[in-house]
Enzyme design. Sequence first.
Site, short mmCIF file in Angstrom:
data_model
loop_
_atom_site.label_atom_id
_atom_site.label_comp_id
_atom_site.label_asym_id
_atom_site.label_seq_id
_atom_site.Cartn_x
_atom_site.Cartn_y
_atom_site.Cartn_z
N GLY A 83 40.09 49.93 -13.58
CA GLY A 83 40.47 48.80 -14.44
C GLY A 83 41.64 47.96 -13.96
O GLY A 83 42.13 47.11 -14.71
N CYS A 204 38.88 47.70 0.11
CA CYS A 204 40.17 48.26 0.55
C CYS A 204 39.99 48.87 1.94
O CYS A 204 40.51 49.93 2.23
CB CYS A 204 40.73 49.25 -0.46
SG CYS A 204 39.64 50.61 -0.82
N1 SAM Z 1 38.02 47.22 -9.27
C1 SAM Z 1 38.52 48.55 -9.52
C2 SAM Z 1 39.97 48.46 -9.91
O1 SAM Z 1 40.63 47.48 -9.57
O2 SAM Z 1 40.46 49.36 -10.61
C3 SAM Z 1 38.27 49.46 -8.33
C4 SAM Z 1 36.82 49.52 -7.93
S1 SAM Z 1 36.44 50.64 -6.64
C5 SAM Z 1 37.04 49.85 -5.25
C6 SAM Z 1 34.72 50.42 -6.50
C7 SAM Z 1 33.89 50.86 -7.68
O3 SAM Z 1 32.50 50.65 -7.38
C8 SAM Z 1 34.02 52.32 -8.04
O4 SAM Z 1 34.46 52.45 -9.38
C9 SAM Z 1 32.62 52.89 -7.87
O5 SAM Z 1 32.27 53.85 -8.83
C10 SAM Z 1 31.74 51.67 -7.98
N2 SAM Z 1 30.44 51.82 -7.29
C11 SAM Z 1 30.04 52.82 -6.48
N3 SAM Z 1 28.78 52.61 -6.06
C12 SAM Z 1 28.37 51.45 -6.61
C13 SAM Z 1 27.16 50.71 -6.57
N4 SAM Z 1 26.12 51.13 -5.87
N5 SAM Z 1 27.11 49.57 -7.28
C14 SAM Z 1 28.15 49.14 -7.99
N6 SAM Z 1 29.33 49.80 -8.06
C15 SAM Z 1 29.44 50.95 -7.39
#
Ligand code: SAM
Length: 380
Positions: A83, A204
Amino acid sequence: MSEASVSVRLNPFKGLSGPEGAPVPWNRYGRILDARPVFTLDPLFHAGCYYVQDSSAMFVGHLFRKYAGKGPLKVLDLCAAPGGKTTDLAASLREMCGDDFLLVSNEVMKDRARILSDNVALWGDPAVMVTSADPAAFASFEGMFDVIVCDAPCSGEGMFRKDERARREWSPAVVDLCCARQKRILADVWPALADDGLMIYSTCTYEKSENDDNLRWAAGELSGEILPPEDEFGSYGVELTECGSLLRDGVVPGEGQWAGALRKTGGRRMRGSVVAAAQIIRDRLHPLRYGVNRGVGKAGKLIPDPDFALSLQYDNSYPAIDVDLHTALAYLHHDALRFPDAPRGFNLITYLGHPLGFVNNLGTRCNTLHPLSRRILMDI
Ligand code: SAM
Protein backbone atom coordinates in the site's frame (compact mmCIF):
# COMPACT_ATOMS: atom_id res chain seq x y z
CA MET A 1 27.51 -1.93 1.16
CA SER A 2 25.93 1.17 2.76
CA GLU A 3 23.00 0.82 5.17
CA ALA A 4 19.41 1.01 3.90
CA SER A 5 17.82 4.28 4.98
CA VAL A 6 14.43 4.54 6.72
CA SER A 7 11.78 6.97 5.60
CA VAL A 8 8.14 7.78 6.22
CA ARG A 9 5.48 9.76 4.41
CA LEU A 10 3.13 11.85 6.53
CA ASN A 11 -0.61 11.80 6.02
CA PRO A 12 -1.57 15.40 5.13
CA PHE A 13 -5.19 14.69 6.13
CA LYS A 14 -4.22 13.56 9.62
CA GLY A 15 -2.42 16.65 10.73
CA LEU A 16 1.10 15.98 9.38
CA SER A 17 2.07 14.32 12.65
CA GLY A 18 4.93 11.84 12.73
CA PRO A 19 8.68 11.42 12.97
CA GLU A 20 10.97 14.32 12.09
CA GLY A 21 13.57 13.84 9.39
CA ALA A 22 15.33 15.20 6.33
CA PRO A 23 13.09 16.08 3.35
CA VAL A 24 12.58 13.77 0.37
CA PRO A 25 13.20 15.96 -2.72
CA TRP A 26 10.29 14.46 -4.71
CA ASN A 27 7.67 14.27 -1.98
CA ARG A 28 6.89 17.15 0.35
CA TYR A 29 5.47 14.80 2.97
CA GLY A 30 8.43 12.41 2.88
CA ARG A 31 10.94 12.32 5.76
CA ILE A 32 14.25 10.44 5.84
CA LEU A 33 14.96 9.39 9.41
CA ASP A 34 18.34 9.23 11.16
CA ALA A 35 17.61 5.82 12.64
CA ARG A 36 14.84 3.22 12.59
CA PRO A 37 12.47 3.79 15.51
CA VAL A 38 10.24 0.98 16.81
CA PHE A 39 7.20 2.04 14.78
CA THR A 40 5.01 -0.48 16.61
CA LEU A 41 5.48 1.54 19.79
CA ASP A 42 4.30 4.80 18.23
CA PRO A 43 0.49 5.25 18.50
CA LEU A 44 0.59 7.74 15.59
CA PHE A 45 1.70 4.88 13.35
CA HIS A 46 -1.45 2.95 14.36
CA ALA A 47 -3.55 6.08 13.83
CA GLY A 48 -2.50 6.23 10.16
CA CYS A 49 -0.71 9.55 10.63
CA TYR A 50 2.17 8.29 8.49
CA TYR A 51 3.18 5.33 6.33
CA VAL A 52 6.65 3.77 6.38
CA GLN A 53 7.77 3.91 2.75
CA ASP A 54 11.15 3.84 1.07
CA SER A 55 12.04 7.30 -0.25
CA SER A 56 12.87 5.94 -3.74
CA ALA A 57 9.44 4.31 -3.96
CA MET A 58 7.95 7.79 -3.44
CA PHE A 59 9.23 8.73 -6.90
CA VAL A 60 6.24 6.98 -8.48
CA GLY A 61 3.91 9.41 -6.70
CA HIS A 62 5.98 12.27 -8.08
CA LEU A 63 5.41 11.06 -11.66
CA PHE A 64 1.72 10.76 -10.91
CA ARG A 65 1.47 14.35 -9.64
CA LYS A 66 3.43 15.57 -12.61
CA TYR A 67 1.37 13.92 -15.35
CA ALA A 68 -2.06 12.92 -13.98
CA GLY A 69 -3.83 16.17 -14.85
CA LYS A 70 -6.95 17.65 -13.30
CA GLY A 71 -9.83 15.89 -11.54
CA PRO A 72 -12.22 14.22 -11.42
CA LEU A 73 -9.96 11.20 -11.81
CA LYS A 74 -10.50 7.45 -11.90
CA VAL A 75 -7.25 5.72 -11.05
CA LEU A 76 -6.26 2.06 -10.84
CA ASP A 77 -3.26 0.99 -8.77
CA LEU A 78 -2.97 -2.51 -10.20
CA CYS A 79 -0.29 -4.19 -8.05
CA ALA A 80 -0.89 -2.32 -4.83
CA ALA A 81 0.02 -4.37 -1.75
CA PRO A 82 1.13 -3.53 0.85
CA GLY A 83 0.00 0.00 0.00
CA GLY A 84 2.95 2.41 -0.19
CA LYS A 85 2.12 3.86 -3.58
CA THR A 86 -1.62 3.65 -2.96
CA THR A 87 -1.52 5.80 0.17
CA ASP A 88 0.71 8.31 -1.65
CA LEU A 89 -1.70 8.38 -4.62
CA ALA A 90 -4.70 8.73 -2.29
CA ALA A 91 -3.21 11.79 -0.59
CA SER A 92 -2.32 13.40 -3.92
CA LEU A 93 -5.74 12.66 -5.39
CA ARG A 94 -7.55 14.17 -2.42
CA GLU A 95 -5.40 17.29 -2.73
CA MET A 96 -6.00 17.48 -6.50
CA CYS A 97 -9.68 16.47 -6.69
CA GLY A 98 -11.25 16.86 -3.24
CA ASP A 99 -13.88 14.11 -2.96
CA ASP A 100 -14.22 13.73 -6.71
CA PHE A 101 -11.97 10.73 -7.37
CA LEU A 102 -11.91 6.97 -7.26
CA LEU A 103 -8.74 5.05 -6.52
CA VAL A 104 -9.10 1.33 -7.12
CA SER A 105 -6.31 -0.31 -5.23
CA ASN A 106 -5.91 -3.87 -6.43
CA GLU A 107 -3.79 -6.80 -5.31
CA VAL A 108 -4.17 -10.22 -6.87
CA MET A 109 -2.78 -12.24 -3.92
CA LYS A 110 -5.59 -12.62 -1.38
CA ASP A 111 -3.42 -12.59 1.77
CA ARG A 112 -1.56 -9.50 0.55
CA ALA A 113 -4.86 -7.86 -0.39
CA ARG A 114 -5.96 -8.16 3.25
CA ILE A 115 -2.79 -6.39 4.39
CA LEU A 116 -3.43 -3.71 1.78
CA SER A 117 -6.99 -3.30 3.01
CA ASP A 118 -5.77 -2.87 6.59
CA ASN A 119 -3.23 -0.23 5.53
CA VAL A 120 -5.89 1.61 3.55
CA ALA A 121 -8.14 1.54 6.63
CA LEU A 122 -5.42 3.20 8.72
CA TRP A 123 -4.80 5.81 6.03
CA GLY A 124 -8.52 6.54 6.29
CA ASP A 125 -9.48 7.65 2.80
CA PRO A 126 -12.99 6.42 1.91
CA ALA A 127 -12.46 7.03 -1.84
CA VAL A 128 -10.01 4.12 -2.00
CA MET A 129 -11.64 0.88 -3.13
CA VAL A 130 -9.62 -2.26 -2.37
CA THR A 131 -10.08 -5.18 -4.76
CA SER A 132 -8.37 -8.51 -5.25
CA ALA A 133 -8.54 -9.49 -8.89
CA ASP A 134 -6.30 -10.72 -11.66
CA PRO A 135 -5.22 -7.86 -13.98
CA ALA A 136 -7.25 -9.49 -16.80
CA ALA A 137 -10.44 -8.87 -14.79
CA PHE A 138 -10.08 -5.15 -15.48
CA ALA A 139 -10.15 -5.54 -19.26
CA SER A 140 -13.94 -5.46 -19.28
CA PHE A 141 -13.92 -1.92 -17.81
CA GLU A 142 -12.98 -0.65 -21.22
CA GLY A 143 -11.58 2.90 -21.24
CA MET A 144 -12.60 3.51 -17.62
CA PHE A 145 -9.38 4.68 -15.99
CA ASP A 146 -7.67 8.03 -16.54
CA VAL A 147 -4.53 6.68 -14.90
CA ILE A 148 -3.20 3.19 -14.25
CA VAL A 149 -0.20 2.65 -12.00
CA CYS A 150 1.51 -0.69 -12.57
CA ASP A 151 4.16 -1.28 -9.91
CA ALA A 152 5.00 -4.65 -11.33
CA PRO A 153 6.41 -7.74 -9.60
CA CYS A 154 10.05 -7.88 -10.70
CA SER A 155 13.44 -9.51 -10.19
CA GLY A 156 14.11 -7.09 -7.32
CA GLU A 157 17.76 -6.07 -7.84
CA GLY A 158 17.03 -2.76 -6.18
CA MET A 159 16.13 -4.65 -2.99
CA PHE A 160 19.38 -6.66 -2.73
CA ARG A 161 20.78 -4.40 0.00
CA LYS A 162 17.69 -4.73 2.16
CA ASP A 163 16.36 -8.16 1.33
CA GLU A 164 18.52 -11.28 1.56
CA ARG A 165 15.77 -13.33 -0.12
CA ALA A 166 15.80 -11.09 -3.22
CA ARG A 167 19.57 -11.78 -3.49
CA ARG A 168 19.16 -15.52 -3.02
CA GLU A 169 16.31 -15.90 -5.50
CA TRP A 170 17.80 -13.87 -8.37
CA SER A 171 18.86 -15.66 -11.57
CA PRO A 172 18.85 -14.79 -15.29
CA ALA A 173 15.86 -17.14 -15.64
CA VAL A 174 13.95 -15.10 -13.02
CA VAL A 175 14.64 -11.92 -15.00
CA ASP A 176 13.22 -13.56 -18.15
CA LEU A 177 10.19 -14.83 -16.29
CA CYS A 178 9.52 -11.41 -14.71
CA CYS A 179 9.94 -9.70 -18.05
CA ALA A 180 7.35 -11.93 -19.71
CA ARG A 181 4.94 -11.63 -16.78
CA GLN A 182 5.22 -7.82 -16.81
CA LYS A 183 4.32 -7.75 -20.51
CA ARG A 184 1.35 -9.98 -19.83
CA ILE A 185 0.15 -7.76 -16.96
CA LEU A 186 0.46 -4.61 -19.09
CA ALA A 187 -1.36 -6.20 -22.03
CA ASP A 188 -4.11 -7.62 -19.82
CA VAL A 189 -4.95 -4.30 -18.17
CA TRP A 190 -4.39 -2.09 -21.23
CA PRO A 191 -8.04 -2.04 -22.44
CA ALA A 192 -9.08 -0.48 -19.08
CA LEU A 193 -6.94 2.60 -19.74
CA ALA A 194 -8.85 5.44 -21.42
CA ASP A 195 -7.73 6.95 -24.70
CA ASP A 196 -5.13 9.60 -23.80
CA GLY A 197 -4.89 8.00 -20.35
CA LEU A 198 -1.65 7.76 -18.39
CA MET A 199 0.18 4.53 -17.56
CA ILE A 200 2.88 4.77 -14.91
CA TYR A 201 5.03 1.67 -14.93
CA SER A 202 7.59 0.95 -12.24
CA THR A 203 9.77 -1.80 -10.85
CA CYS A 204 12.41 -2.14 -8.15
CA THR A 205 14.99 -3.68 -10.46
CA TYR A 206 17.85 -2.35 -12.58
CA GLU A 207 17.22 -4.77 -15.47
CA LYS A 208 16.81 -2.88 -18.72
CA SER A 209 14.68 -5.69 -20.14
CA GLU A 210 12.16 -5.27 -17.31
CA ASN A 211 12.25 -1.46 -17.44
CA ASP A 212 13.00 0.57 -20.60
CA ASP A 213 12.54 -2.39 -22.95
CA ASN A 214 9.13 -3.25 -21.51
CA LEU A 215 7.89 0.33 -21.62
CA ARG A 216 9.07 0.62 -25.21
CA TRP A 217 7.39 -2.70 -25.99
CA ALA A 218 4.11 -1.39 -24.50
CA ALA A 219 4.35 1.85 -26.50
CA GLY A 220 4.81 -0.10 -29.74
CA GLU A 221 2.60 -3.16 -29.25
CA LEU A 222 -0.22 -1.65 -27.20
CA SER A 223 -0.02 1.84 -28.68
CA GLY A 224 1.19 4.71 -26.55
CA GLU A 225 3.68 7.56 -26.40
CA ILE A 226 6.49 7.46 -23.89
CA LEU A 227 6.70 10.63 -21.81
CA PRO A 228 10.38 11.51 -21.93
CA PRO A 229 11.95 11.58 -18.46
CA GLU A 230 13.25 14.95 -17.30
CA ASP A 231 16.42 15.68 -15.42
CA GLU A 232 14.71 17.30 -12.45
CA PHE A 233 16.46 15.45 -9.69
CA GLY A 234 19.83 14.71 -11.27
CA SER A 235 21.58 16.63 -8.52
CA TYR A 236 20.03 14.19 -6.01
CA GLY A 237 21.36 11.16 -7.86
CA VAL A 238 18.33 10.26 -10.01
CA GLU A 239 19.65 8.92 -13.35
CA LEU A 240 17.88 9.16 -16.67
CA THR A 241 17.53 6.00 -18.70
CA GLU A 242 16.19 5.76 -22.24
CA CYS A 243 12.52 5.81 -21.16
CA GLY A 244 12.43 6.57 -17.45
CA SER A 245 14.18 7.50 -14.21
CA LEU A 246 16.43 5.21 -12.22
CA LEU A 247 17.15 5.49 -8.52
CA ARG A 248 20.05 3.31 -7.40
CA ASP A 249 20.67 2.28 -3.83
CA GLY A 250 23.98 3.71 -2.63
CA VAL A 251 23.49 6.72 -4.94
CA VAL A 252 20.18 8.00 -3.54
CA PRO A 253 19.36 7.51 0.15
CA GLY A 254 16.68 4.86 -0.50
CA GLU A 255 16.54 1.53 -2.30
CA GLY A 256 16.39 0.82 -6.04
CA GLN A 257 13.45 1.97 -8.16
CA TRP A 258 12.80 2.53 -11.83
CA ALA A 259 9.74 4.41 -13.14
CA GLY A 260 8.52 5.63 -16.51
CA ALA A 261 5.28 6.90 -18.02
CA LEU A 262 3.30 6.36 -21.18
CA ARG A 263 0.29 8.12 -22.68
CA LYS A 264 -2.19 5.86 -24.46
CA THR A 265 -3.02 6.65 -28.03
CA GLY A 266 -6.29 5.23 -29.30
CA GLY A 267 -8.89 3.03 -27.66
CA ARG A 268 -12.09 4.10 -25.92
CA ARG A 269 -12.84 6.58 -23.16
CA MET A 270 -15.74 5.61 -20.95
CA ARG A 271 -17.72 8.69 -19.94
CA GLY A 272 -19.47 8.86 -16.60
CA SER A 273 -18.96 10.04 -13.07
CA VAL A 274 -16.67 8.65 -10.43
CA VAL A 275 -19.75 7.38 -8.58
CA ALA A 276 -21.04 5.53 -11.64
CA ALA A 277 -17.63 3.93 -12.21
CA ALA A 278 -17.44 2.84 -8.57
CA GLN A 279 -20.88 1.26 -8.86
CA ILE A 280 -19.93 -0.77 -11.93
CA ILE A 281 -16.72 -2.06 -10.36
CA ARG A 282 -18.49 -2.82 -7.10
CA ASP A 283 -21.07 -5.00 -8.85
CA ARG A 284 -18.42 -7.03 -10.66
CA LEU A 285 -15.42 -7.24 -8.35
CA HIS A 286 -16.88 -7.34 -4.81
CA PRO A 287 -14.33 -5.07 -3.12
CA LEU A 288 -12.81 -5.81 0.26
CA ARG A 289 -13.28 -2.17 1.22
CA TYR A 290 -14.87 1.02 -0.07
CA GLY A 291 -16.48 4.09 1.46
CA VAL A 292 -17.43 4.63 5.07
CA ASN A 293 -19.01 2.01 7.27
CA ARG A 294 -20.37 3.71 10.38
CA GLY A 295 -21.23 0.42 12.07
CA VAL A 296 -23.86 -2.27 12.45
CA GLY A 297 -27.19 -2.12 14.24
CA LYS A 298 -27.63 -4.60 17.08
CA ALA A 299 -30.55 -4.69 19.53
CA GLY A 300 -31.53 -1.15 18.57
CA LYS A 301 -27.98 0.18 19.04
CA LEU A 302 -25.37 1.12 16.48
CA ILE A 303 -22.08 -0.68 17.20
CA PRO A 304 -19.43 1.55 15.59
CA ASP A 305 -17.20 -0.02 12.97
CA PRO A 306 -13.56 0.06 14.19
CA ASP A 307 -12.43 1.60 10.90
CA PHE A 308 -14.91 4.46 11.21
CA ALA A 309 -12.63 5.82 13.96
CA LEU A 310 -9.74 5.98 11.48
CA SER A 311 -11.72 7.34 8.54
CA LEU A 312 -11.15 10.86 7.25
CA GLN A 313 -14.95 11.09 7.41
CA TYR A 314 -15.12 10.48 11.15
CA ASP A 315 -17.47 13.17 12.41
CA ASN A 316 -16.86 13.35 16.18
CA SER A 317 -20.07 11.46 16.79
CA TYR A 318 -18.73 9.78 19.95
CA PRO A 319 -17.22 11.31 23.09
CA ALA A 320 -13.42 11.27 22.97
CA ILE A 321 -10.98 10.20 25.67
CA ASP A 322 -7.52 11.57 24.91
CA VAL A 323 -4.95 9.30 26.56
CA ASP A 324 -1.23 9.45 27.32
CA LEU A 325 1.41 7.34 25.57
CA HIS A 326 1.32 4.55 28.14
CA THR A 327 -2.48 4.22 27.99
CA ALA A 328 -2.51 4.47 24.19
CA LEU A 329 -0.09 1.54 23.96
CA ALA A 330 -2.06 -0.39 26.58
CA TYR A 331 -5.19 0.18 24.44
CA LEU A 332 -3.41 -1.07 21.30
CA HIS A 333 -2.05 -4.03 23.29
CA HIS A 334 -5.63 -4.88 24.36
CA ASP A 335 -4.93 -4.54 28.07
CA ALA A 336 -7.79 -4.08 30.49
CA LEU A 337 -8.54 -0.36 30.87
CA ARG A 338 -10.91 1.65 33.05
CA PHE A 339 -12.31 5.11 32.41
CA PRO A 340 -14.70 5.61 35.35
CA ASP A 341 -15.07 9.34 34.70
CA ALA A 342 -15.91 9.01 31.00
CA PRO A 343 -19.49 8.63 29.71
CA ARG A 344 -20.91 5.11 29.63
CA GLY A 345 -21.26 3.52 26.20
CA PHE A 346 -19.09 3.97 23.13
CA ASN A 347 -16.14 6.32 23.41
CA LEU A 348 -13.37 7.16 20.99
CA ILE A 349 -9.80 6.72 22.25
CA THR A 350 -7.42 9.37 20.91
CA TYR A 351 -3.72 10.04 21.31
CA LEU A 352 -2.55 13.64 20.80
CA GLY A 353 -6.03 14.14 19.34
CA HIS A 354 -5.66 11.34 16.73
CA PRO A 355 -8.30 8.58 16.82
CA LEU A 356 -7.05 5.07 17.57
CA GLY A 357 -10.34 3.23 17.95
CA PHE A 358 -13.43 2.72 20.11
CA VAL A 359 -14.19 1.24 23.50
CA ASN A 360 -17.49 0.39 25.08
CA ASN A 361 -17.20 1.93 28.52
CA LEU A 362 -19.07 -0.03 31.18
CA GLY A 363 -17.73 2.11 34.04
CA THR A 364 -16.04 -0.66 35.98
CA ARG A 365 -14.28 -1.87 32.83
CA CYS A 366 -14.14 -1.36 29.07
CA ASN A 367 -14.64 -3.63 26.10
CA THR A 368 -12.33 -2.79 23.25
CA LEU A 369 -13.51 -2.53 19.65
CA HIS A 370 -9.95 -2.43 18.36
CA PRO A 371 -9.50 -5.36 15.90
CA LEU A 372 -7.62 -8.36 17.21
CA SER A 373 -5.67 -8.55 13.93
CA ARG A 374 -4.14 -5.11 14.60
CA ARG A 375 -3.27 -5.71 18.22
CA ILE A 376 0.31 -4.90 19.29
CA LEU A 377 1.89 -8.24 20.11
CA MET A 378 5.27 -7.11 21.41
CA ASP A 379 5.94 -6.17 25.05
CA ILE A 380 5.11 -2.56 25.70
N1 SAM B 1 2.83 -1.07 -5.10
C1 SAM B 1 3.15 -1.77 -3.87
C2 SAM B 1 3.51 -0.75 -2.81
O1 SAM B 1 3.91 0.35 -3.15
O2 SAM B 1 3.35 -1.05 -1.62
C3 SAM B 1 4.22 -2.82 -4.09
C4 SAM B 1 3.86 -3.81 -5.17
S1 SAM B 1 5.00 -5.12 -5.40
C5 SAM B 1 6.31 -4.36 -6.20
C6 SAM B 1 4.23 -6.01 -6.68
C7 SAM B 1 2.91 -6.67 -6.34
O3 SAM B 1 2.44 -7.39 -7.48
C8 SAM B 1 2.98 -7.67 -5.20
O4 SAM B 1 2.09 -7.30 -4.18
C9 SAM B 1 2.56 -8.99 -5.84
O5 SAM B 1 1.77 -9.80 -4.99
C10 SAM B 1 1.77 -8.55 -7.04
N2 SAM B 1 1.75 -9.57 -8.13
C11 SAM B 1 2.44 -10.72 -8.20
N3 SAM B 1 2.13 -11.39 -9.33
C12 SAM B 1 1.23 -10.65 -9.99
C13 SAM B 1 0.51 -10.81 -11.20
N4 SAM B 1 0.68 -11.88 -11.96
N5 SAM B 1 -0.35 -9.84 -11.55
C14 SAM B 1 -0.53 -8.76 -10.78
N6 SAM B 1 0.13 -8.55 -9.62
C15 SAM B 1 0.99 -9.49 -9.22
